[in-house]
Design a protein around this motif. Sequence first.
Motif, PDB file in Angstrom:
ATOM      1  N   ARG A 260       6.686  23.513   5.023  1.00  0.00           N
ATOM      2  CA  ARG A 260       5.351  23.614   5.617  1.00  0.00           C
ATOM      3  C   ARG A 260       4.494  24.640   4.888  1.00  0.00           C
ATOM      4  NH1 ARG A 260       4.368  25.401  10.052  1.00  0.00           N
ATOM      5  NH2 ARG A 260       6.214  26.629  10.535  1.00  0.00           N
ATOM      6  N   TYR A 261       5.116  25.643   4.294  1.00  0.00           N
ATOM      7  CA  TYR A 261       4.363  26.650   3.544  1.00  0.00           C
ATOM      8  C   TYR A 261       4.057  26.204   2.119  1.00  0.00           C
ATOM      9  CZ  TYR A 261       4.978  30.069   7.253  1.00  0.00           C
ATOM     10  OH  TYR A 261       4.914  30.736   8.453  1.00  0.00           O
ATOM     11  N   GLU A 262       4.788  25.203   1.632  1.00  0.00           N
ATOM     12  CA  GLU A 262       4.588  24.724   0.267  1.00  0.00           C
ATOM     13  C   GLU A 262       3.684  23.498   0.205  1.00  0.00           C
ATOM     14  OE1 GLU A 262       5.524  26.461  -2.059  1.00  0.00           O
ATOM     15  OE2 GLU A 262       7.407  27.470  -1.666  1.00  0.00           O
ATOM     16  N   ASP A 263       3.675  22.695   1.267  1.00  0.00           N
ATOM     17  CA  ASP A 263       2.958  21.420   1.247  1.00  0.00           C
ATOM     18  C   ASP A 263       1.450  21.649   1.312  1.00  0.00           C
ATOM     19  OD1 ASP A 263       2.478  18.702   1.289  1.00  0.00           O
ATOM     20  OD2 ASP A 263       2.626  18.573   3.466  1.00  0.00           O
ATOM     21  N   ALA A 264       0.709  20.916   0.481  1.00  0.00           N
ATOM     22  CA  ALA A 264      -0.750  21.048   0.447  1.00  0.00           C
ATOM     23  C   ALA A 264      -1.452  19.757   0.843  1.00  0.00           C
ATOM     24  CB  ALA A 264      -1.197  21.469  -0.950  1.00  0.00           C
ATOM     25  N   ARG A 265      -0.720  18.788   1.384  1.00  0.00           N
ATOM     26  CA  ARG A 265      -1.318  17.483   1.670  1.00  0.00           C
ATOM     27  C   ARG A 265      -2.501  17.586   2.623  1.00  0.00           C
ATOM     28  NH1 ARG A 265      -1.090  12.786   4.853  1.00  0.00           N
ATOM     29  NH2 ARG A 265      -0.945  10.868   3.601  1.00  0.00           N
ATOM     30  N   LEU A 266      -2.425  18.515   3.564  1.00  0.00           N
ATOM     31  CA  LEU A 266      -3.492  18.674   4.548  1.00  0.00           C
ATOM     32  C   LEU A 266      -4.819  19.046   3.892  1.00  0.00           C
ATOM     33  CD1 LEU A 266      -3.677  18.614   7.688  1.00  0.00           C
ATOM     34  CD2 LEU A 266      -3.384  21.091   7.645  1.00  0.00           C
ATOM     35  N   LEU A 267      -4.755  19.630   2.700  1.00  0.00           N
ATOM     36  CA  LEU A 267      -5.955  20.117   2.023  1.00  0.00           C
ATOM     37  C   LEU A 267      -6.536  19.098   1.053  1.00  0.00           C
ATOM     38  CD1 LEU A 267      -4.642  23.697   1.144  1.00  0.00           C
ATOM     39  CD2 LEU A 267      -5.502  22.840   3.327  1.00  0.00           C
ATOM     40  N   VAL A 268      -5.907  17.937   0.951  1.00  0.00           N
ATOM     41  CA  VAL A 268      -6.315  16.920  -0.018  1.00  0.00           C
ATOM     42  C   VAL A 268      -7.227  15.911   0.665  1.00  0.00           C
ATOM     43  CG1 VAL A 268      -5.469  15.093  -1.539  1.00  0.00           C
ATOM     44  CG2 VAL A 268      -4.199  17.238  -1.339  1.00  0.00           C
ATOM     45  N   GLN A 303      -3.181  29.719  -2.882  1.00  0.00           N
ATOM     46  CA  GLN A 303      -1.877  29.412  -2.303  1.00  0.00           C
ATOM     47  C   GLN A 303      -1.432  30.525  -1.357  1.00  0.00           C
ATOM     48  OE1 GLN A 303       1.543  29.344  -4.956  1.00  0.00           O
ATOM     49  NE2 GLN A 303       2.435  27.638  -3.819  1.00  0.00           N
ATOM     50  N   VAL A 304      -1.677  31.774  -1.741  1.00  0.00           N
ATOM     51  CA  VAL A 304      -1.336  32.893  -0.859  1.00  0.00           C
ATOM     52  C   VAL A 304      -2.147  32.802   0.430  1.00  0.00           C
ATOM     53  CG1 VAL A 304      -1.309  35.404  -0.627  1.00  0.00           C
ATOM     54  CG2 VAL A 304      -0.710  34.351  -2.813  1.00  0.00           C
ATOM     55  N   GLU A 305      -3.433  32.478   0.306  1.00  0.00           N
ATOM     56  CA  GLU A 305      -4.280  32.322   1.485  1.00  0.00           C
ATOM     57  C   GLU A 305      -3.750  31.214   2.388  1.00  0.00           C
ATOM     58  OE1 GLU A 305      -9.061  31.891   2.317  1.00  0.00           O
ATOM     59  OE2 GLU A 305      -8.164  30.634   0.765  1.00  0.00           O
ATOM     60  N   HIS A 306      -3.312  30.111   1.795  1.00  0.00           N
ATOM     61  CA  HIS A 306      -2.765  28.999   2.577  1.00  0.00           C
ATOM     62  C   HIS A 306      -1.530  29.448   3.355  1.00  0.00           C
ATOM     63  CE1 HIS A 306      -1.478  24.926   3.580  1.00  0.00           C
ATOM     64  NE2 HIS A 306      -0.294  25.207   3.081  1.00  0.00           N
ATOM     65  N   VAL A 326       4.723  25.269  29.050  1.00  0.00           N
ATOM     66  CA  VAL A 326       5.213  23.942  29.391  1.00  0.00           C
ATOM     67  C   VAL A 326       4.798  22.897  28.368  1.00  0.00           C
ATOM     68  CG1 VAL A 326       5.322  24.403  31.840  1.00  0.00           C
ATOM     69  CG2 VAL A 326       3.179  23.614  30.860  1.00  0.00           C
ATOM     70  N   ARG A 327       3.987  23.270  27.404  1.00  0.00           N
ATOM     71  CA  ARG A 327       3.596  22.318  26.375  1.00  0.00           C
ATOM     72  C   ARG A 327       4.793  22.034  25.464  1.00  0.00           C
ATOM     73  NH1 ARG A 327      -0.568  26.352  23.579  1.00  0.00           N
ATOM     74  NH2 ARG A 327      -0.386  27.325  25.603  1.00  0.00           N
ATOM     75  N   PRO A 328       4.778  20.948  24.704  1.00  0.00           N
ATOM     76  CA  PRO A 328       5.909  20.645  23.823  1.00  0.00           C
ATOM     77  C   PRO A 328       6.082  21.726  22.763  1.00  0.00           C
ATOM     78  CG  PRO A 328       4.493  18.728  24.105  1.00  0.00           C
ATOM     79  CD  PRO A 328       3.766  19.890  24.711  1.00  0.00           C
ATOM     80  N   PRO A 329       7.332  22.054  22.420  1.00  0.00           N
ATOM     81  CA  PRO A 329       7.555  23.064  21.388  1.00  0.00           C
ATOM     82  C   PRO A 329       7.197  22.522  20.013  1.00  0.00           C
ATOM     83  CG  PRO A 329       9.631  22.070  22.039  1.00  0.00           C
ATOM     84  CD  PRO A 329       8.583  21.520  22.971  1.00  0.00           C
ATOM     85  N   GLY A 330       6.936  23.422  19.086  1.00  0.00           N
ATOM     86  CA  GLY A 330       6.643  23.016  17.723  1.00  0.00           C
ATOM     87  C   GLY A 330       5.850  24.079  16.994  1.00  0.00           C
ATOM     88  N   PRO A 331       5.760  23.969  15.669  1.00  0.00           N
ATOM     89  CA  PRO A 331       5.011  24.954  14.880  1.00  0.00           C
ATOM     90  C   PRO A 331       3.523  24.920  15.209  1.00  0.00           C
ATOM     91  CG  PRO A 331       6.457  23.611  13.491  1.00  0.00           C
ATOM     92  CD  PRO A 331       6.411  22.959  14.826  1.00  0.00           C
ATOM     93  N   GLY A 332       2.918  26.094  15.262  1.00  0.00           N
ATOM     94  CA  GLY A 332       1.499  26.161  15.583  1.00  0.00           C
ATOM     95  C   GLY A 332       0.616  25.509  14.542  1.00  0.00           C
TER      96      GLY A 332
END
Length: 682
Positions: A260-268, A303-306, A326-332
């Motif tokens: 999750r710290y390496e992937d940049a797909r969200l920024l494409v 990348q550091v900022e990301h 009570v919400r589902p667990p998961g990364p923020g």
Amino acid sequence: MIRPVLVAWLIASAVLAQPTSAPETDGPAAAARALLAADDSSAAYDAVRRALRDAPADPALNHLRLRLELAGHYVGRLPRPMKHQQLVDVANRLRRAAPDDTLALRVLTEDAVWTVLDWHDRVDFVDVASPVGNFVDPVEVSKRLGQSRFDMDQRAAMGDMLDRSQRAQDARRDAAVLLEDWVAADPTAAQAYAAAATLAAVDEDWDALLGVAERFRDATGDPRADLYAGLAHHRLGDLDAAGDAFERALPRLPPTTRARYEDARLLVATEQRDAYDADPEAGAAALWAEADPRLLTERSERQVEHRARVAEADLLFGRNEGDLFVRPPGPGADTEQGQLWVRYGRPPAALSFVVGDFDPSAYGDGTFRVWAYEDDLQFVFDDPELDGVFRRYSPPASAFSGSGTSAINDDFVMRDQALQRTDPERSQLTPTVDVPALASRFRASGGGTDVIVAWGVPVDSVAAPVRTGAFARVEGAVVDRVVRDHASLTAGRVVRAGGGAVWVDAAQVRLSGPGDVRVEVEGDGGEDWGAASETIGPLGAGFGVSDLLLATSVDEDGRGPVVRGGLGLVPSPRAAFPTTDPVYVVLEAYGLGLEDGRTRYTIEATLRPEARRGGLLGFLFGRGQGPGVSVRTEASGSRPDDLVSFFVDIRDQDPGAYTLTVTVADETTGASASAERRVTLE
């Protein structure tokens, strides 16, 4: 029966969150634990509830009850807000019986953190529909909010906005006490450090976060401590320390977390994601290089900022398996708020409100949260279940009746989908100083384009020693660079025309095709820095001329920050000159015709003032601020490509904006070509 994952969590929690006293070997609590060990958690819960009727303050029984209710027993039948309150009530009862019980401390701390997250940006609006106070006619309300019902400037203009964050401040104080007790009872409790880090992130207290990270690292060696340290260092402006902290953490994280710290797909951008998916590693590397705002440093600051944004989003919006929420667990960073936080960063302005406190024209029920960025970029979220799970807001179908203008503008799901196509991410790393820069194109031997770029180092805001760099890039990849370190900024290259005093530097870099040239400046320590970029296209083929390079000095012995054709040049980064000095002009002519082995051509330079007068005065007295200058000379040579250098005397010109045009006419072929540059005289 409880789902297996929750049973597994219960068993793990028993190790982390034991009561401070040794467990009983017989009695009701021991019997309940035996049932739990036999995977009969329902029977265990019933046994605990029966035993509590006779011993309501028994620590062991209350501890087991809280564990089981966190796993869903009994509270599973309650509405979500009531579940939360039920768990808090049981935790308070347990803490009264056992002040050091880590499970009670954890639940109460999480409740305090939840309150801080829910209320830290809360406001109320004066009811503009009420005749009491600042009454605004409902028709006027609809008119003012006709384009967007979340136009916060218009809404604030109609009535006062009241700060309601006091509840969050009270919860912060409670959390501080609870956290100290929790860590004292269990110095290795990772969730305690996560809660403390979350509070520091909400408060933007980065020194405090750094302290939490150090304490967490010393107590546990957990790699998440370095994630917190990386975020803190980044926010404090120490990008090298931030990058080092993330590099320490990532190899020790689980593969799914590290990804999750390496992937940049969200920024494409949307249409580029298929290409990214074909080779994610190469796609991410290309993005980090292209989006890097500081090429003078070793690593990609983007990348550091990301990575810092992912760490911060995980703290602010993430939930652990089995916690109070009570919400589902998961990364923020995977939540809807978290994804936008990762793409655009912390919003400069944020507020939340209950819709009933807003005005009668707002949509729906529940709590809304508004994030505002620069350039009118805005996101609105709603929390329809009142459980802290905010989603991008989209109006109900009924809101689109009539013109639907406001509803269309307020559909933030659609707005985000459009942004993912055109503007999927933004960096918040901005230069601290302005750097003037000016590029001039020349044909390169063997093909391509030589670009001479001049830039100015602001002497009043950037302290020596100074590092400067010029970078030629094609599709974000650096193909040529010139980097220099300057121990001091000599007075001989300081110019003041066109703005504040700057020390002039220049370099030549080469491009093989279309691209851009970027210059960077950083002062001692790297805190003060600036950058400028210019898109560069190739010069045409055949007969023609280069761009005009305007210089404050030309040295025939080759002394200067950049040399072209044996001439040492100090180009002007602003194309601005005092009228007491000449303007030196350098250009090249290409494809001149040869006759008997010689070229013959004329050079005509015209400096014309830009029009300032109009109408009758302009007709009678001229439309500029001075007579201008025209210079014509003849030249010859032995090569079809020739460098030309001359100066223009501007002593009789008025200050103002001018256009310098230079035309080269080939006497052999009859062809001519021109180049021009805007010039400021002071």
